[in-house]
Scaffold this motif. Structure first.
Motif, short mmCIF file in Angstrom:
data_model
loop_
_atom_site.label_atom_id
_atom_site.label_comp_id
_atom_site.label_asym_id
_atom_site.label_seq_id
_atom_site.Cartn_x
_atom_site.Cartn_y
_atom_site.Cartn_z
N SER A 28 5.31 -5.49 0.30
CA SER A 28 4.69 -4.31 0.89
C SER A 28 4.26 -3.32 -0.19
CB SER A 28 5.67 -3.65 1.87
OG SER A 28 5.12 -2.48 2.39
N ALA A 29 5.11 -3.11 -1.17
CA ALA A 29 4.77 -2.18 -2.26
C ALA A 29 3.60 -2.72 -3.06
CB ALA A 29 5.99 -1.96 -3.17
N HIS A 30 3.60 -4.03 -3.29
CA HIS A 30 2.50 -4.65 -4.04
C HIS A 30 1.19 -4.53 -3.25
CE1 HIS A 30 0.57 -7.27 -6.90
NE2 HIS A 30 0.15 -8.07 -5.91
N ALA A 31 1.26 -4.75 -1.95
CA ALA A 31 0.06 -4.63 -1.11
C ALA A 31 -0.43 -3.19 -1.12
CB ALA A 31 0.37 -5.09 0.32
N SER A 32 0.49 -2.23 -1.04
CA SER A 32 0.08 -0.81 -1.08
C SER A 32 -0.56 -0.48 -2.41
CB SER A 32 1.30 0.09 -0.86
OG SER A 32 1.81 -0.08 0.44
N GLU A 33 0.00 -1.01 -3.47
CA GLU A 33 -0.55 -0.74 -4.81
C GLU A 33 -1.95 -1.33 -4.93
OE1 GLU A 33 0.41 -2.31 -9.25
OE2 GLU A 33 2.14 -1.62 -8.08
N GLN A 34 -2.14 -2.55 -4.41
CA GLN A 34 -3.46 -3.17 -4.46
C GLN A 34 -4.46 -2.39 -3.62
OE1 GLN A 34 -2.74 -7.24 -3.30
NE2 GLN A 34 -2.79 -7.92 -5.45
N ALA A 35 -4.01 -1.91 -2.46
CA ALA A 35 -4.91 -1.13 -1.61
C ALA A 35 -5.27 0.17 -2.30
CB ALA A 35 -4.23 -0.85 -0.27
N ALA A 36 -4.33 0.79 -2.96
CA ALA A 36 -4.59 2.05 -3.65
C ALA A 36 -5.60 1.83 -4.77
CB ALA A 36 -3.29 2.62 -4.21
N LEU A 43 -6.88 7.19 0.55
CA LEU A 43 -7.05 6.39 1.77
C LEU A 43 -5.76 5.69 2.18
CD1 LEU A 43 -10.55 4.78 1.18
CD2 LEU A 43 -9.95 6.67 2.70
N VAL A 44 -4.95 5.33 1.20
CA VAL A 44 -3.73 4.59 1.46
C VAL A 44 -2.69 5.49 2.12
CG1 VAL A 44 -1.83 3.30 0.41
CG2 VAL A 44 -4.18 2.96 -0.39
N GLU A 45 -2.64 6.76 1.68
CA GLU A 45 -1.65 7.69 2.22
C GLU A 45 -2.00 7.99 3.64
OE1 GLU A 45 -1.61 11.02 -0.39
OE2 GLU A 45 -0.81 9.88 -2.01
#
Length: 100
Positions: A83-91, A98-100
């Motif tokens: 999940s953290a990796h996916a959030s980092e990639q999205a950011a 946009l991610v926040e």
């Protein structure tokens, strides 16, 4: 005199048989005591083995329970990492706002 010696010999012979019989009874009694003692020691060892076996089974159950908890934690940490990796990639792809 010969009669007296014959009676003395008879008495000594009877005494010898009595002592011999008593020795056999004592020997049998001693053997029985040793067998009884060995049986008691066997029961004590059996009880000790059962106690240790019970402790071992309890320790094995404790270890299996802990292993289950550790595996669950491993799965949860792996999910958080994904999940953290996916959030980092999205950011990185869409920008932090946009991610926040």
């Amino acid at each position: 005199e010969a009669l007296r010696k014959a009676e003395e010999a008879k008495r000594i012979s009877e005494e010898g048989r009595r002592i011999s019989e008593e020795a056999r009874r004592t020997e049998a009694s001693s053997a029985f005591a040793r067998v009884t003692q060995a049986a008691e020691q066997g029961r004590e060892l059996e009880a000790l083995l059962a106690e240790r076996s019970g402790k071992f089974e309890a320790e094995m159950q404790w270890a299996q329970d802990n292993l289950g908890r550790l595996r669950h934690q491993e799965v949860m940490l792996a999910e958080r990492a994904r999940s953290a990796h996916a959030s980092e990639q999205a950011a990185q792809a869409y920008g932090p706002e946009l991610v926040e």
